[in-house]
Design a protein around this motif. Sequence first.
Motif, PDB file in Angstrom:
ATOM      1  N   SER A 119       0.817  -1.222   0.000  1.00  0.00           N
ATOM      2  CA  SER A 119       0.000   0.000   0.000  1.00  0.00           C
ATOM      3  C   SER A 119       0.845   1.264   0.000  1.00  0.00           C
ATOM      4  N   ARG A 120       2.045   1.177   0.555  1.00  0.00           N
ATOM      5  CA  ARG A 120       2.921   2.348   0.600  1.00  0.00           C
ATOM      6  C   ARG A 120       3.411   2.769  -0.781  1.00  0.00           C
ATOM      7  N   LEU A 121       3.245   1.867  -1.762  1.00  0.00           N
ATOM      8  CA  LEU A 121       3.672   2.181  -3.124  1.00  0.00           C
ATOM      9  C   LEU A 121       2.604   2.925  -3.922  1.00  0.00           C
ATOM     10  N   ILE A 122       1.415   3.060  -3.363  1.00  0.00           N
ATOM     11  CA  ILE A 122       0.347   3.764  -4.070  1.00  0.00           C
ATOM     12  C   ILE A 122       0.670   5.263  -4.060  1.00  0.00           C
ATOM     13  N   PRO A 197      -6.098  -0.692   0.638  1.00  0.00           N
ATOM     14  CA  PRO A 197      -7.312  -0.466  -0.148  1.00  0.00           C
ATOM     15  C   PRO A 197      -8.466  -1.353   0.304  1.00  0.00           C
ATOM     16  N   SER A 198      -8.147  -2.553   0.777  1.00  0.00           N
ATOM     17  CA  SER A 198      -9.203  -3.462   1.235  1.00  0.00           C
ATOM     18  C   SER A 198      -9.891  -2.925   2.487  1.00  0.00           C
ATOM     19  N   ILE A 209     -14.636  -7.074   1.118  1.00  0.00           N
ATOM     20  CA  ILE A 209     -14.321  -7.007  -0.313  1.00  0.00           C
ATOM     21  C   ILE A 209     -12.809  -6.989  -0.505  1.00  0.00           C
ATOM     22  N   ASN A 210     -12.391  -7.172  -1.753  1.00  0.00           N
ATOM     23  CA  ASN A 210     -10.990  -7.005  -2.128  1.00  0.00           C
ATOM     24  C   ASN A 210     -10.826  -5.613  -2.716  1.00  0.00           C
ATOM     25  N   GLY A 211     -10.413  -4.673  -1.885  1.00  0.00           N
ATOM     26  CA  GLY A 211     -10.306  -3.290  -2.331  1.00  0.00           C
ATOM     27  C   GLY A 211      -9.278  -3.053  -3.415  1.00  0.00           C
ATOM     28  N   TRP A 212      -8.292  -3.944  -3.527  1.00  0.00           N
ATOM     29  CA  TRP A 212      -7.268  -3.780  -4.550  1.00  0.00           C
ATOM     30  C   TRP A 212      -7.855  -3.809  -5.960  1.00  0.00           C
ATOM     31  N   LEU A 223      -5.951  -0.510  -8.363  1.00  0.00           N
ATOM     32  CA  LEU A 223      -4.804  -0.378  -7.462  1.00  0.00           C
ATOM     33  C   LEU A 223      -3.990  -1.661  -7.357  1.00  0.00           C
ATOM     34  N   ASP A 224      -4.551  -2.767  -7.816  1.00  0.00           N
ATOM     35  CA  ASP A 224      -3.834  -4.030  -7.765  1.00  0.00           C
ATOM     36  C   ASP A 224      -2.509  -3.964  -8.524  1.00  0.00           C
TER      37      ASP A 224
END
Length: 233
Positions: A119-122, A197-198, A209-212, A223-224
């Motif tokens: 997530s830090r790479l977003i 994101p999830s 849900i799978n937020g990615w 975002l995946d």
Amino acid sequence: MNDEKGIIYLMTTAVEGLIKIGKTMTSQYKNRIRFLEKHGYCNVTGLKIQFAIEVNKYSDKEQLLHSIFQKSQIGNTELFALDINTAMKLLSSFDGKLIFSAYGDKETTFNNATENIASRLIPNGIYYFKKQKKSDNKVVEAKAKIENGIWYILKGSILGETEDKGVSAKAKLMRENMKIGEKGVLLEDIELGECTPSFAGVLIMNSSINGWSDWYDEKGNKLDKYRKESQDD
């Protein structure tokens, strides 16, 4: 004595990005953690246990961790200027008995740490969410801002109302403190802090849900892609 079982633990501190990696005999674990949380360590306060595991050769394994992260070590202390997810991902992969985790079982802890690192790479920016929610018979639609890893759900987002399966206790508590108007409309911006994101998606949908795969950027990219990039490194 080197074969003796003992506990290695991770603690956050009042200083963001500063963690403690320590060890203790199993019989002393509760007293040690209670003392540290009350009195602090090396003039650092606000210590809070995040993860603890009982392993064989615990002294050797703690030394190994200190060696791996020595570039982040503060002097000769057990304090490290280190993202706790990096340490937790490694420690949760050790064979041993889980004593405490703020995130669930060992597998869940490992997966959560892995997701947090990804997530830090977003990049900083505005992100969007739009998904049908059957239990509410409506479309849940939200807009988020990410700044330096911190998530903000923006005012005017339309949230899920019916609580379905898979909503964590943390998400439930956060929703209780959100100002939500009629038809699930968010009445003011809400800061989520650092999260995946999830987690942001569960908070929006009020279900698991799978937020990615559900959050996307202004160009329509899911975002995946950022998680995949981290796995390829």
